[in-house]
Design an enzyme around this catalytic site. Structure first.
Site, PDB file in Angstrom:
ATOM      1  N   ARG A 124      -8.245  -2.501  -9.885  1.00  0.00           N
ATOM      2  CA  ARG A 124      -7.377  -3.549  -9.512  1.00  0.00           C
ATOM      3  C   ARG A 124      -6.529  -4.514 -10.222  1.00  0.00           C
ATOM      4  O   ARG A 124      -5.309  -4.832  -9.856  1.00  0.00           O
ATOM      5  CB  ARG A 124      -8.603  -4.309  -8.346  1.00  0.00           C
ATOM      6  CG  ARG A 124      -9.331  -5.006  -9.241  1.00  0.00           C
ATOM      7  CD  ARG A 124     -10.261  -6.036  -8.601  1.00  0.00           C
ATOM      8  NE  ARG A 124     -11.203  -6.534  -9.371  1.00  0.00           N
ATOM      9  CZ  ARG A 124     -12.096  -7.463  -9.059  1.00  0.00           C
ATOM     10  NH1 ARG A 124     -12.220  -7.964  -8.177  1.00  0.00           N
ATOM     11  NH2 ARG A 124     -13.166  -7.813 -10.035  1.00  0.00           N
ATOM     12  N   CYS A 128       1.664  -4.117 -13.988  1.00  0.00           N
ATOM     13  CA  CYS A 128       2.567  -4.237 -15.046  1.00  0.00           C
ATOM     14  C   CYS A 128       3.121  -5.776 -15.004  1.00  0.00           C
ATOM     15  O   CYS A 128       3.908  -5.905 -14.142  1.00  0.00           O
ATOM     16  CB  CYS A 128       3.598  -3.403 -15.260  1.00  0.00           C
ATOM     17  SG  CYS A 128       4.962  -3.840 -16.424  1.00  0.00           S
ATOM     18  N   ASN A 162      -6.208 -13.520  -9.400  1.00  0.00           N
ATOM     19  CA  ASN A 162      -7.645 -13.501  -9.296  1.00  0.00           C
ATOM     20  C   ASN A 162      -7.920 -13.143 -10.876  1.00  0.00           C
ATOM     21  O   ASN A 162      -7.427 -12.027 -11.224  1.00  0.00           O
ATOM     22  CB  ASN A 162      -8.269 -12.766  -8.450  1.00  0.00           C
ATOM     23  CG  ASN A 162      -9.765 -12.737  -8.358  1.00  0.00           C
ATOM     24  OD1 ASN A 162     -10.324 -14.022  -8.055  1.00  0.00           O
ATOM     25  ND2 ASN A 162     -10.362 -11.958  -9.121  1.00  0.00           N
ATOM     26  N   GLU A 163      -8.408 -13.986 -11.887  1.00  0.00           N
ATOM     27  CA  GLU A 163      -9.108 -13.178 -13.129  1.00  0.00           C
ATOM     28  C   GLU A 163      -7.975 -12.634 -13.965  1.00  0.00           C
ATOM     29  O   GLU A 163      -7.973 -11.599 -14.166  1.00  0.00           O
ATOM     30  CB  GLU A 163     -10.034 -12.601 -12.954  1.00  0.00           C
ATOM     31  CG  GLU A 163     -11.305 -13.360 -12.351  1.00  0.00           C
ATOM     32  CD  GLU A 163     -12.845 -12.672 -12.541  1.00  0.00           C
ATOM     33  OE1 GLU A 163     -12.696 -11.552 -12.681  1.00  0.00           O
ATOM     34  OE2 GLU A 163     -13.703 -13.532 -12.591  1.00  0.00           O
ATOM     35  N   CYS A 173       0.019  -4.300 -20.777  1.00  0.00           N
ATOM     36  CA  CYS A 173       0.624  -3.232 -20.281  1.00  0.00           C
ATOM     37  C   CYS A 173       1.482  -2.483 -21.451  1.00  0.00           C
ATOM     38  O   CYS A 173       2.099  -3.267 -22.157  1.00  0.00           O
ATOM     39  CB  CYS A 173       1.585  -3.522 -19.059  1.00  0.00           C
ATOM     40  SG  CYS A 173       2.371  -1.945 -18.494  1.00  0.00           S
ATOM     41  N   CYS A 175       3.876  -0.024 -21.138  1.00  0.00           N
ATOM     42  CA  CYS A 175       4.956   0.780 -20.578  1.00  0.00           C
ATOM     43  C   CYS A 175       6.387   0.223 -21.453  1.00  0.00           C
ATOM     44  O   CYS A 175       6.527  -0.510 -22.250  1.00  0.00           O
ATOM     45  CB  CYS A 175       5.188   0.335 -19.024  1.00  0.00           C
ATOM     46  SG  CYS A 175       5.861  -1.121 -18.909  1.00  0.00           S
ATOM     47  N   GLU A 321     -16.368 -19.285  -8.911  1.00  0.00           N
ATOM     48  CA  GLU A 321     -17.255 -18.082  -8.666  1.00  0.00           C
ATOM     49  C   GLU A 321     -18.437 -18.162  -9.420  1.00  0.00           C
ATOM     50  O   GLU A 321     -18.617 -18.280 -10.602  1.00  0.00           O
ATOM     51  CB  GLU A 321     -16.861 -16.671  -8.963  1.00  0.00           C
ATOM     52  CG  GLU A 321     -15.632 -16.106  -7.947  1.00  0.00           C
ATOM     53  CD  GLU A 321     -15.054 -14.666  -8.461  1.00  0.00           C
ATOM     54  OE1 GLU A 321     -15.840 -13.970  -9.255  1.00  0.00           O
ATOM     55  OE2 GLU A 321     -13.924 -14.467  -8.585  1.00  0.00           O
ATOM     56  N   GLU A 369     -18.615  -3.424  -4.410  1.00  0.00           N
ATOM     57  CA  GLU A 369     -19.307  -4.519  -4.723  1.00  0.00           C
ATOM     58  C   GLU A 369     -20.180  -4.962  -3.609  1.00  0.00           C
ATOM     59  O   GLU A 369     -20.723  -5.917  -3.265  1.00  0.00           O
ATOM     60  CB  GLU A 369     -18.320  -5.774  -5.078  1.00  0.00           C
ATOM     61  CG  GLU A 369     -17.649  -5.523  -6.238  1.00  0.00           C
ATOM     62  CD  GLU A 369     -16.789  -6.480  -6.983  1.00  0.00           C
ATOM     63  OE1 GLU A 369     -16.196  -7.469  -6.029  1.00  0.00           O
ATOM     64  OE2 GLU A 369     -16.488  -6.674  -8.107  1.00  0.00           O
ATOM     65  N   LYS A 370     -20.481  -3.656  -2.739  1.00  0.00           N
ATOM     66  CA  LYS A 370     -21.402  -4.127  -1.468  1.00  0.00           C
ATOM     67  C   LYS A 370     -22.665  -4.409  -1.879  1.00  0.00           C
ATOM     68  O   LYS A 370     -23.393  -5.291  -0.906  1.00  0.00           O
ATOM     69  CB  LYS A 370     -21.376  -2.728  -0.596  1.00  0.00           C
ATOM     70  CG  LYS A 370     -22.225  -1.517  -1.182  1.00  0.00           C
ATOM     71  CD  LYS A 370     -21.999  -0.290  -0.341  1.00  0.00           C
ATOM     72  CE  LYS A 370     -22.405   0.893  -1.156  1.00  0.00           C
ATOM     73  NZ  LYS A 370     -21.633   1.268  -2.493  1.00  0.00           N
TER      74      LYS A 370
HETATM   75  C1  GAL Z   1     -15.235 -11.467 -10.187  1.00  0.00           C
HETATM   76  C2  GAL Z   1     -14.193 -11.461  -9.666  1.00  0.00           C
HETATM   77  C3  GAL Z   1     -14.547 -10.919  -8.044  1.00  0.00           C
HETATM   78  C4  GAL Z   1     -15.689 -10.067  -8.131  1.00  0.00           C
HETATM   79  C5  GAL Z   1     -16.841 -10.556  -8.776  1.00  0.00           C
HETATM   80  C6  GAL Z   1     -18.227  -9.883  -8.709  1.00  0.00           C
HETATM   81  O1  GAL Z   1     -15.190 -11.305 -11.845  1.00  0.00           O
HETATM   82  O2  GAL Z   1     -13.186 -12.070  -9.521  1.00  0.00           O
HETATM   83  O3  GAL Z   1     -13.633 -10.364  -7.590  1.00  0.00           O
HETATM   84  O4  GAL Z   1     -15.210  -8.796  -8.632  1.00  0.00           O
HETATM   85  O5  GAL Z   1     -16.468 -10.614 -10.273  1.00  0.00           O
HETATM   86  O6  GAL Z   1     -19.102 -10.398  -9.914  1.00  0.00           O
END
Ligand code: GAL
Length: 688
Positions: A124, A128, A162-163, A173, A175, A321, A369-370
């Protein structure tokens, strides 16, 4: 409700001061289950959740085909959250791309170092950063989102991407567009003068001279300066992409922007981003195994919090997070034992986070990630241990709202610099010497254990306000860093530089005139050779004034130093190191510059730090703290908060001076008994 000026800092999001409690919320994965969507905000309220990060990976749901936007579902989500008092950090959905975009324009996908372009849907975090199409389509979707939701009452701010960096080599990248951009970037840096670049990079070595700019390609590990600059360039691409995302938001919304930093903080230069953010965020997943090593994890977590704060200039930040339960990616995914979640969470608040957020609110029924522990597991009943612990923390955080906006006093700074980390990783040799991050963590540890506030800052930071500055393993000297260290000493700081610092300059060449380069004069010495000691080896120390404590010895490495103009406080003593200086001090202005010429064991490092703090006039935030109990302070103009934490299985007691109350109950306290993994937050007035 307090007035803004009653707090040390503005609230991180608009509205009343409060601790945020919430996390990633991915309703786009549940659109076929309206009853689940209806239940979420109600359960959030029950769990004391007041924040949701929405839409982080939802680009395909928002724009299922080029220029066809679907906002009805998101309108419903925003409205329902608002109805339950849950505010939203709305994400720019650019961390993962819709398949239609990647298939129509494969160049939006990242090209790996081996030249292979990633396939649509592969992982994900893989765009680029310089692709014109990626930039254009990102700006379009953000523009539409920002326009639609800028005025929504649920909006607290913007979660940008995100991250950044994400997966292993996600920051870079390879390219043709990126490589061509790299050459242009180098031409600007070296004023179009290839000869200057050849000299700066020392390309005469092994006949590496470039005869044309087109010959420059990242990847040749034998040209260290090439790769260091490739890291810098790629980092600048991320910063530029972040700027583009923020600009698209700003066309419609003035709400605060943040992005979540992660991992070891070394995929790109965070300072290049930090200046663009209203506040930084961090994602933290300490590996808690129920073993004695857990204390190291708690400290490492605190170090990352101190670094996030340091990168943001000391202001409050946000733990964006964390996992309330079992993080699926851990080698040994263990359930958090009683108290552990609360301690890890409040330890971040103690380091300046104005809230605690999770990945994620509700785990999906499918996808990679379930099995990652979330507040709710799929559509299982919410009556779970994790949900109850989260709800308890929600109540605690609501009770600590007076702490939001508080300062996190840090009289000490430990320097960790990403360019030194890159340079050490790219440098050939020195492989058995500590790396910058490990060294910075080790030097921060005794301050943390002693109840002394310490920021982790990089080598571009302004150091003027610190009373103690520790420079461990800052291998590469950024321009102006040597001057800033001396300015700090002149202003009264004690500045400790170790012998693994100041080896190379900005171009990755050895510092001119020998180590420690431009710091030779200020330190009053020059260093000659570094000895790498065997693991079973140590060199005895002569330490007449007890700077290093009983049983001190040099371990790991030792430097041969010639002192010209400094006090020698301790020496190495064996047949070979017959009196070589180990610890020196040169007074400078109102402070002093110290040099440490060897590695130390943890207890010796702690002893030296204790002595340096005394020299610097720094005391723990609470006197008489028993060993093992961690104390961290946050302050408002009218009162102080001390978080007492016991990251161990053994109970502990802390006797308090007068004037402290329990910040949650208001009860006066003369003594605090902490069970294993217990936390207590105290509130007290300033001494009159
Ligand atoms: C983070 C990420 C989240 C999720 C989580 C799982 O690094 O931003 O989207 O993947 O890890 O630990």
């Amino acid at each position: 409700m307090p007035h803004m000026t009653d707090r040390a800092h503005p609230a991180i999001v608009p509205g009343p001061y409060r601790m945020l409690h919430g996390g990633d919320y991915n309703p786009e994965q549940w659109l076929h289950r309206p009853e689940v969507l209806a239940e979420d905000p109600v359960l959030m309220r029950k769990a004391g959740v007041n924040q949701a990060s929405v839409g982080i990976f939802a680009w395909a749901a928002i724009e299922p085909e080029r220029d066809r936007f679907e906002f009805a579902w998101l309108d419903g989500v925003m409205d329902r959250l608002h109805a339950q008092g849950v505010g939203v950090l709305l994400a720019t959905p650019t961390a993962a791309r819709p398949r239609w975009l990647a298939e129509a324009h494969p160049e939006v996908m990242q090209t790996r170092a081996d030249g292979r372009r990633q396939a649509p849907g592969e992982w994900r975090h893989n765009p680029c950063w310089s692709s014109p199409v990626m930039r254009e389509r990102s700006a379009v979707v953000i523009d539409r989102l920002a326009k639609r939701y800028a005025g929504h009452p649920a909006l607290l701010g913007w979660h940008i991407n995100n991250e950044y960096g994400g997966a292993a080599d996600g920051a870079r990248c390879h390219c043709d567009t990126c490589v061509a951009g790299f050459r242009r970037w180098l031409q600007q840096r070296y004023d179009g003068d290839l000869e200057r670049l050849n000299r700066a990079w020392w390309t005469g070595f092994w006949s590496h001279q470039y005869q044309s700019w087109e010959q420059i390609r990242p990847g040749d590990a034998t040209i260290e300066a090439l790769n260091l600059n490739w890291h810098r360039y790629s980092s600048a691409q991320i910063a530029g992409f972040c700027a583009l995302e923020i600009a698209a938001v700003r066309r419609h919304s003035a709400a605060p922007v943040t992005t979540n930093l992660h991992g070891g903080l070394d995929q790109y230069d965070i300072r290049a981003l930090a200046g663009q953010l209203d506040f930084p965020s961090y994602d933290s997943y300490p590996e808690m195994h129920g073993s004695p090593g857990d204390r190291d994890q708690v400290h490492h977590h605190a170090w990352l919090g101190a670094a996030t704060r340091g990168f943001g200039g000391g202001k409050p930040w946000l733990l964006m997070e964390s996992c309330p339960s079992v993080p699926q990616y851990h080698r040994l995914p263990r359930m958090k034992r009683a108290g552990v979640h609360r301690l890890l969470s409040l330890s971040m608040v103690a380091e300046g986070s104005d809230g605690v957020c999770y990945f994620q609110w509700r785990a999906g029924r499918g996808g990679m990630e379930k099995l990652h522990g979330a507040v709710l597991m799929q559509d299982a009943p919410h009556d779970s241990r994790v949900f109850r612990e989260v709800a308890v923390l929600g109540r605690d955080l609501a009770g600590l709202s007076a702490m939001a906006g508080a300062a996190t006093p840090s009289p000490a700074a430990v320097v960790w610099d990403v360019e030194s980390e890159w340079a050490r990783n790219l440098n050939s040799g020195l492989s058995n010497l500590p790396r910058p991050r490990a060294a910075a963590v080790a030097w921060h540890r005794p301050l943390w254990e002693a109840g002394i506030g310490a920021d982790v800052v990089d080598a571009t930071a302004d150091l003027a306000a610190y009373r103690l500055v520790v420079v461990p393993c800052v291998f590469l000297l950024r321009p102006g860093f040597a001057e800033r260290l001396q300015a700090a000493a002149n202003a009264g700081a004690q500045v400790l530089v170790d012998g693994l610092s100041a080896w190379v300059d900005h171009d990755f060449g050895c510092v001119g005139g020998g180590r420690p380069g431009p710091l030779r004069g200020a330190l009053g010495l020059r260093a000659e050779e570094v000895d790498h000691l065997r693991e079973d080896e140590s060199v005895p120390v002569e330490d007449p004034a007890g700077w290093l404590g009983a049983g001190a010895a040099a371990v790991q490495w030792a430097d041969r130093v010639h002192v010209a103009d400094a006090e020698v406080l301790a020496r190495l003593r064996d047949r070979f190191y017959d009196g070589t200086p180990l610890l020196t001090r040169k007074r400078l202005g109102a402070g002093a510059m110290w040099y440490l010429a060897s590695g130390l064991r943890p207890e010796t490092r702690a002893h030296l730090m204790h002595r340096l703090c005394t020299e610097a006039g720094i005391a723990p935030c609470l006197p008489g703290l028993p060993a093992g109990v961690i104390a961290r302070e946050r302050t408002q103009p009218d009162r102080r908060f001390i978080t007492l934490m016991n990251p161990s299985d053994a109970p502990a007691s802390v006797s308090l001076p007068t004037g402290w109350t329990d910040a949650l109950t208001g009860a006066p306290l003369a003594r605090v008994d902490l069970a294993g993994w217990d936390v207590r937050v105290l509130s007290g007035g300033w001494p009159s």
